[in-house]
Design an enzyme around this catalytic site. Structure first.
Site: not given
Ligand code: NAP
Ligand code: GDD
Length: 329
Positions: A183, A126, A57, A124, A82, A8, A148
């Site tokens: 992001r 989540e 992958d 997460s 994903q 990732g 997810y």
């Molecule tokens: P992101 O920006 O969506 O990045 C996801 C990464 O996973 C990308 O590099 C993507 O590659 C790669 N990937 C997807 N499918 C793959 C596969 N089949 N094999 C290898 N790599 C693959 O996510 P992020 O926000 O940096 O989050 C990083 C991790 O933390 C994720 O596991 C996410 O679920 C977790 N997480 C995120 C948050 C948050 O708030 N950001 C919170 C809690 C947990 P491509 O560029 O090719 O798509």
């Molecule tokens: N994406 C999106 N778009 N979310 C919206 C919108 C919109 O137009 N309007 C309201 N929301 C609300 C969603 O319903 C959700 O409750 C909140 O905003 C946050 O949505 P996202 O930013 O899509 O994040 P997430 O909380 O569903 O998931 C992210 O955080 C997780 C950790 O709690 C992702 O990064 C996950 O990969 C990560 O695990």
């Protein structure tokens, strides 16, 4: 010199983590999956400066084994997933393959190639979904609300299982939402910051949003990748919640973001049911006291600072796109 392999790496967290590991003197390898378009935008600036990409992958076990044999890492950070929650209802099986079974594939590869490798799993908030208590700690029971979230619960437990079954140093970081100018555009904070910049520049009038009453504990991604590193540097493997402890609604996010450029969100934001989810996570609040106590970790960026950082970055981005002709009216 220590070596790290990041899955990732092309994502938001992967890019910040790679930068941070390089600063700490690591050799950094990143797993990149095949794509017909360029996915290295976030790490382009690191490719000359110490990051090497290697193809693989999370769906392909052999590619993970080969990656470990080739790179011989001391630490593996499994950030690949994903990761967009709404897509997990459209593609639940793919989400399970990557976000759940992908963890087992990497753990098996480690067990086969070198069980001394230290492993970080990107778990997460989540997983808490329909929260059973507030704030959420490492001991709060899970109640995931999306395919997810279910996949992440599997990833969390298989990480603990490989620790307990094989004695591998595995940790699960239960990170609450963290954001940045890097992001993805589909996540709510970036959708808002980019929308604000486009509206300010006169490219659109309206921003159509989903549930404005949802609440999240939002932090800055740059702060959170430090916690990942600290977890792998402990004497014993363990699991940690990483959060700010502060919760804000999507409505407040819109208010602060629009106000940054002198606009009132009520003149532009329209709630649209098309963006509602089949099952919502209404509110998340993390208690990161264990991470504070044991890792010495604390967030440095607050909610307002984060939103301002993202809006300012998107204002600059839109201005640059206008200058280059990439954005025209
Ligand atoms: P992101 O920006 O969506 O990045 C996801 C990464 O996973 C990308 O590099 C993507 O590659 C790669 N990937 C997807 N499918 C793959 C596969 N089949 N094999 C290898 N790599 C693959 O996510 P992020 O926000 O940096 O989050 C990083 C991790 O933390 C994720 O596991 C996410 O679920 C977790 N997480 C995120 C948050 C948050 O708030 N950001 C919170 C809690 C947990 P491509 O560029 O090719 O798509
Ligand atoms: N994406 C999106 N778009 N979310 C919206 C919108 C919109 O137009 N309007 C309201 N929301 C609300 C969603 O319903 C959700 O409750 C909140 O905003 C946050 O949505 P996202 O930013 O899509 O994040 P997430 O909380 O569903 O998931 C992210 O955080 C997780 C950790 O709690 C992702 O990064 C996950 O990969 C990560 O695990």
């Amino acid at each position: 010199m220590k070596t790290a392999l990041i899955t990732g790496i092309t994502g938001q967290d992967g890019s910040y983590l790679a930068e941070s590991l390089l600063r700490d003197g690591y050799r950094v390898f990143g797993l990149q999956r095949r794509s017909s378009t360029i996915t290295t935008e976030r790490v382009e600036h690191l490719l000359e400066g110490g990051v090497t990409l290697i193809s693989g992958d999370l769906i392909d076990e052999n590619s993970l084994i080969r990656a470990l044999e080739k790179t011989e890492p001391d630490e593996v950070y499994n950030l690949g997933a994903q990761s967009f929650v709404p897509t997990s209802w459209d593609q639940p099986i793919l989400t399970g393959e990557i976000t759940a079974l992908g963890v087992t594939r990497m753990l098996e590869a480690i067990r086969i190639v070198n069980p001394k490798v230290r492993f970080y799993q990107a778990s997460s908030s989540e997983m808490f979904g329909k929260v059973q208590e507030s704030p959420q700690t490492e001991r709060t029971p899970f109640y995931p609300r999306s395919p997810y979230g279910v996949a992440k619960v599997y990833g969390h437990w298989i990480t603990i299982n490989y620790r307990e079954s094989y004695g591998i140093f595995t940790v699960s970081g239960i990170l609450f939402n963290h954001e940045s100018p890097r992001r993805g555009l589909e996540f709510v904070t970036r959708k808002v910051s980019f929308g604000v910049a486009r509206i300010r520049a006169g490219f659109q009038k309206e921003l159509r949003m989903g549930n404005l009453d949802a609440k999240r504990d939002w932090g800055f991604a740059g702060d959170y990748v430090r916690a990942m590193q600290l977890m792998l540097r402990q004497a014993e493997p363990d699991d940690y919640v990483v959060a700010t402890g502060e919760t804000h609604s999507v409505r407040e996010l819109c208010e602060v973001a629009f106000a940054r450029v002198g606009l009132d969100y009520r003149d532009h934001v329209v709630q649209d049911e098309r963006y509602f989810r089949p099952a919502e996570v209404h509110v998340l609040t993390g208690d990161a006291s264990k991470a504070r106590r044991k890792l010495g970790w604390r967030p440095e960026t607050d909610f307002k600072g984060l939103v301002h950082m993202m809006v300012d970055a998107d204002m600059e981005l839109v201005a640059a796109m206008i200058r280059s002709g990439a954005m025209t009216k």
